[in-house]
Design a protein around this motif. Structure first.
Motif, PDB file in Angstrom:
ATOM      1  N   ARG A 161       1.089  -0.941   0.100  1.00  0.00           N
ATOM      2  CA  ARG A 161       0.171  -0.002   0.005  1.00  0.00           C
ATOM      3  C   ARG A 161       0.970   1.126   0.251  1.00  0.00           C
ATOM      4  NH1 ARG A 161      -5.513  -0.967   1.394  1.00  0.00           N
ATOM      5  NH2 ARG A 161      -5.984   1.402   2.393  1.00  0.00           N
ATOM      6  N   GLN A 176       0.682   2.683  -3.820  1.00  0.00           N
ATOM      7  CA  GLN A 176      -0.660   3.438  -4.270  1.00  0.00           C
ATOM      8  C   GLN A 176      -0.812   4.695  -4.461  1.00  0.00           C
ATOM      9  OE1 GLN A 176      -1.608   0.398  -5.756  1.00  0.00           O
ATOM     10  NE2 GLN A 176      -0.901  -1.004  -5.169  1.00  0.00           N
ATOM     11  N   LEU A 182      -6.390   4.098  -2.767  1.00  0.00           N
ATOM     12  CA  LEU A 182      -5.880   4.272  -0.976  1.00  0.00           C
ATOM     13  C   LEU A 182      -7.233   3.860  -1.634  1.00  0.00           C
ATOM     14  CD1 LEU A 182      -2.818   5.051   0.494  1.00  0.00           C
ATOM     15  CD2 LEU A 182      -3.653   2.230  -0.835  1.00  0.00           C
TER      16      LEU A 182
END
Length: 275
Positions: free
Chosen positions: A225, A228, A233
């Motif tokens: 993440r 991202q 997200l």
């Protein structure tokens, strides 16, 4: 005569170089960087990051003014295998060849060796990740320009994405190191790493729900993440029933996995034989 012998023995003991963490780190650095396979692995990892980003960039859509960082980082999925192999082979290599016995005769306390391997692995992984990032940015420069994608290094999101690539790949290498030192077999460590980082996440994603989504948020792969964008997200958070993990919190989950695996490897190292 006895006094002379004792004196001579004392001199010989005093003349021996002391085992310090600095010396152990230097020794582990020499061992890792002197292997031709390390250089070839780093080169292959850089090539994978750049070539995959370029190939996926062929399918990118024009989006004037949007961030071009995701396009450059698209090769992280394949590149992470190189970092996983780096860590796994560093952690398990000496157990596979049998030279671990020699190493731990020289460093009887054992734990400094694992600490040194972690420092060296992190350093090599970080350097490789930086080079891979630069290569990927260069490989996709023309595509980003043609698509109107902007790489603004003053933008906090862009900085987080670029730094996240380096931090994520370094964390993957340390996860591989922990698995290698714990399992003591490079192939087993590599398989376990792929399962933890990729397979389990995809299996859980096929059966979404509160339990499955929560489990996904606790796997080391959630550290991706960091790579991202904010919009991506937000979309992911609307489709999950689990906790909404921020990018930096996701990075901490990956770091916790690496630390836990290294601690487990250290416990095994102290309590069991080195075979």
């Amino acid at each position: 005569m006895a006094a002379t012998t004792t004196h001579a023995s004392g001199v010989r003991a005093a003349d021996r170089p002391q085992v310090t963490l600095r010396r152990v780190v230097a020794a582990e650095w020499d061992k890792l960087t002197s292997l031709p396979s390390t250089a070839w692995l780093a080169l292959a990892t850089v090539a994978a990051a750049a070539s995959t980003a370029w190939a996926l960039g062929l399918f990118a859509r024009p989006d004037a003014g949007a961030s071009g960082a995701p396009t450059a980082l698209a090769g992280y999925v394949l590149a992470q295998l190189g970092f996983l192999v780096l860590g796994a082979t560093t952690g398990a290599g000496e157990f596979r060849t049998g030279t671990a016995r020699v190493t731990f005769v020289a460093v009887p306390r054992r734990i400094p060796v694992l600490v040194a391997q972690a420092v060296v692995t992190a350093a090599v992984a970080l350097l490789t990740a930086v080079v891979a990032l630069v290569a990927a940015l260069a490989a996709t420069a023309g595509q980003r320009a043609a698509l109107g994608l902007v790489l603004d290094v003053t933008d906090p999101e862009t900085v987080r994405l670029l730094a996240g690539f380096v931090l994520y790949q370094t964390g993957v290498a340390l996860v591989g190191l922990g698995l290698g030192a714990l399992l003591r077999r490079p192939d087993a460590a590599l398989v376990a790493g792929v399962v933890l980082l990729v397979v389990l996440d995809h299996l859980l994603a096929t059966n979404p729900g509160r339990v499955a989504d929560t489990a996904r948020a606790l796997l080391p792969g959630v550290g991706a993440r960091l790579l991202q964008g904010d919009e991506r997200l937000a979309v992911l958070d609307t489709t999950t029933l689990g906790p909404h993990v921020g990018p930096w919190a996701a990075g901490l989950v990956l770091a916790a996995w690496a630390a836990a695996l290294l601690v487990a490897a250290g416990i095994r190292l102290r309590r069991h034989d080195v075979t």
